[in-house]
Design an enzyme around this catalytic site. Structure first.
Site, PDB file in Angstrom:
ATOM      1  N   ILE A  31       0.817  -1.206   0.000  1.00 44.67           N
ATOM      2  CA  ILE A  31       0.000   0.000   0.000  1.00 44.67           C
ATOM      3  C   ILE A  31       0.862   1.273   0.000  1.00 44.67           C
ATOM      4  CG2 ILE A  31      -0.238   0.375   2.505  1.00 44.67           C
ATOM      5  CD1 ILE A  31      -3.288   0.532   2.026  1.00 44.67           C
ATOM      6  N   ASN A  85      11.841  -8.347   6.790  1.00 46.11           N
ATOM      7  CA  ASN A  85      12.128  -7.604   8.015  1.00 46.11           C
ATOM      8  C   ASN A  85      11.667  -8.460   9.194  1.00 46.11           C
ATOM      9  OD1 ASN A  85      13.075  -5.335   6.593  1.00 46.11           O
ATOM     10  ND2 ASN A  85      11.003  -4.536   6.367  1.00 46.11           N
ATOM     11  N   GLY A  91      12.460  -3.123  11.389  1.00 47.40           N
ATOM     12  CA  GLY A  91      11.383  -2.382  10.737  1.00 47.40           C
ATOM     13  C   GLY A  91      10.118  -3.182  10.508  1.00 47.40           C
ATOM     14  N   GLN A  92      10.009  -4.381  11.114  1.00 44.67           N
ATOM     15  CA  GLN A  92       8.779  -5.158  10.920  1.00 44.67           C
ATOM     16  C   GLN A  92       7.630  -4.474  11.656  1.00 44.67           C
ATOM     17  OE1 GLN A  92       8.847  -9.325  12.100  1.00 44.67           O
ATOM     18  NE2 GLN A  92       6.891  -9.730  11.090  1.00 44.67           N
ATOM     19  N   HIS A  98       6.157 -11.874   5.827  1.00 41.40           N
ATOM     20  CA  HIS A  98       5.955 -11.426   4.442  1.00 41.40           C
ATOM     21  C   HIS A  98       7.311 -11.134   3.822  1.00 41.40           C
ATOM     22  CE1 HIS A  98       5.649  -8.040   7.245  1.00 41.40           C
ATOM     23  NE2 HIS A  98       6.291  -7.323   6.330  1.00 41.40           N
ATOM     24  N   HIS A 100       9.067  -8.892   1.104  1.00 40.64           N
ATOM     25  CA  HIS A 100       8.954  -7.732   0.214  1.00 40.64           C
ATOM     26  C   HIS A 100       9.688  -8.080  -1.074  1.00 40.64           C
ATOM     27  CE1 HIS A 100       7.833  -4.618   3.327  1.00 40.64           C
ATOM     28  NE2 HIS A 100       8.394  -5.503   4.127  1.00 40.64           N
TER      29      HIS A 100
HETATM   30  P1  AMP Z   1       7.078  -4.501   7.403  1.00 47.78           P
HETATM   31  O1  AMP Z   1       7.347  -3.066   7.820  1.00 47.78           O
HETATM   32  O2  AMP Z   1       8.258  -5.242   6.900  1.00 47.78           O
HETATM   33  O3  AMP Z   1       6.320  -5.248   8.493  1.00 47.78           O
HETATM   34  O4  AMP Z   1       6.121  -4.409   6.149  1.00 47.78           O
HETATM   35  C1  AMP Z   1       4.748  -4.229   6.237  1.00 47.78           C
HETATM   36  C2  AMP Z   1       4.325  -3.658   4.917  1.00 47.78           C
HETATM   37  O5  AMP Z   1       2.920  -3.816   4.797  1.00 47.78           O
HETATM   38  C3  AMP Z   1       4.633  -2.172   4.753  1.00 47.78           C
HETATM   39  O6  AMP Z   1       5.487  -2.001   3.628  1.00 47.78           O
HETATM   40  C4  AMP Z   1       3.256  -1.552   4.545  1.00 47.78           C
HETATM   41  O7  AMP Z   1       3.281  -0.504   3.605  1.00 47.78           O
HETATM   42  C5  AMP Z   1       2.442  -2.737   4.067  1.00 47.78           C
HETATM   43  N1  AMP Z   1       1.021  -2.655   4.336  1.00 47.78           N
HETATM   44  C6  AMP Z   1       0.421  -2.291   5.492  1.00 47.78           C
HETATM   45  N2  AMP Z   1      -0.922  -2.383   5.367  1.00 47.78           N
HETATM   46  C7  AMP Z   1      -1.170  -2.818   4.104  1.00 47.78           C
HETATM   47  C8  AMP Z   1      -2.353  -3.101   3.356  1.00 47.78           C
HETATM   48  N3  AMP Z   1      -3.567  -2.966   3.902  1.00 47.78           N
HETATM   49  N4  AMP Z   1      -2.225  -3.510   2.078  1.00 47.78           N
HETATM   50  C9  AMP Z   1      -0.996  -3.640   1.527  1.00 47.78           C
HETATM   51  N5  AMP Z   1       0.149  -3.399   2.179  1.00 47.78           N
HETATM   52  C10 AMP Z   1       0.074  -2.984   3.442  1.00 47.78           C
END
Ligand code: AMP
Ligand code: ZN
Length: 112
Positions: A31, A85, A91-92, A98, A100
């Site tokens: 997002i 992460n 930064g998680q 997940h 990236h």
């Molecule tokens: P992390 O910071 O590694 O935990 O990554 C979480 C990621 O999820 C971040 O890059 C956010 O931008 C992404 N994110 C959070 N909410 C959503 C959502 N509803 N749809 C898609 N991505 C999201």
């Protein structure tokens, strides 16, 4: 887990820009993209982070799924980065594992 954002995306309770999926994995667009292509690849099964992962097959297949997503996005030749992460210091922010998948621009090293 009903209170997990990514489990809710898997369940279709929260909309996401889905890229592709298999029986075990889902890919959707981040997002808040940090590169021209920024896709998240997740197992449909809840695992909080790499620290909690104990299924070698699942994690190995997640990596191959991420590879296939990158190829589908046309990134295989130019290159791409796959990042997991793990915990707050890295930064998680979402505690459903997940990968990236980042591409479409030159990546610097070391990462910030
Ligand atoms: P992390 O910071 O590694 O935990 O990554 C979480 C990621 O999820 C971040 O890059 C956010 O931008 C992404 N994110 C959070 N909410 C959503 C959502 N509803 N749809 C898609 N991505 C999201
Ligand atoms: Zn979850």
């Amino acid at each position: 887990m009903s209170d997990c954002l990514f489990c809710r995306i898997v369940a279709g309770e929260i909309p996401a820009n889905r890229v592709t999926e298999t029986k075990q994995f889902l890919a959707f667009r981040d997002i808040n993209p940090q590169a021209p292509t920024h896709v998240l690849a997740i197992p449909k099964q809840h695992v909080a982070s790499l620290n909690e992962a104990d299924d070698a097959m699942l994690i190995g297949e997640l990596l191959l799924f991420a590879r296939d997503v990158a190829a589908g996005e046309g990134l295989a030749d130019d290159g791409y980065r796959v990042v997991l992460n793990t915990n707050a210091g890295a930064g998680q922010t979402v505690f459903h594992i997940h990968a990236h998948i980042l591409g479409g621009r030159a990546m610097r090293w070391p990462p910030g």
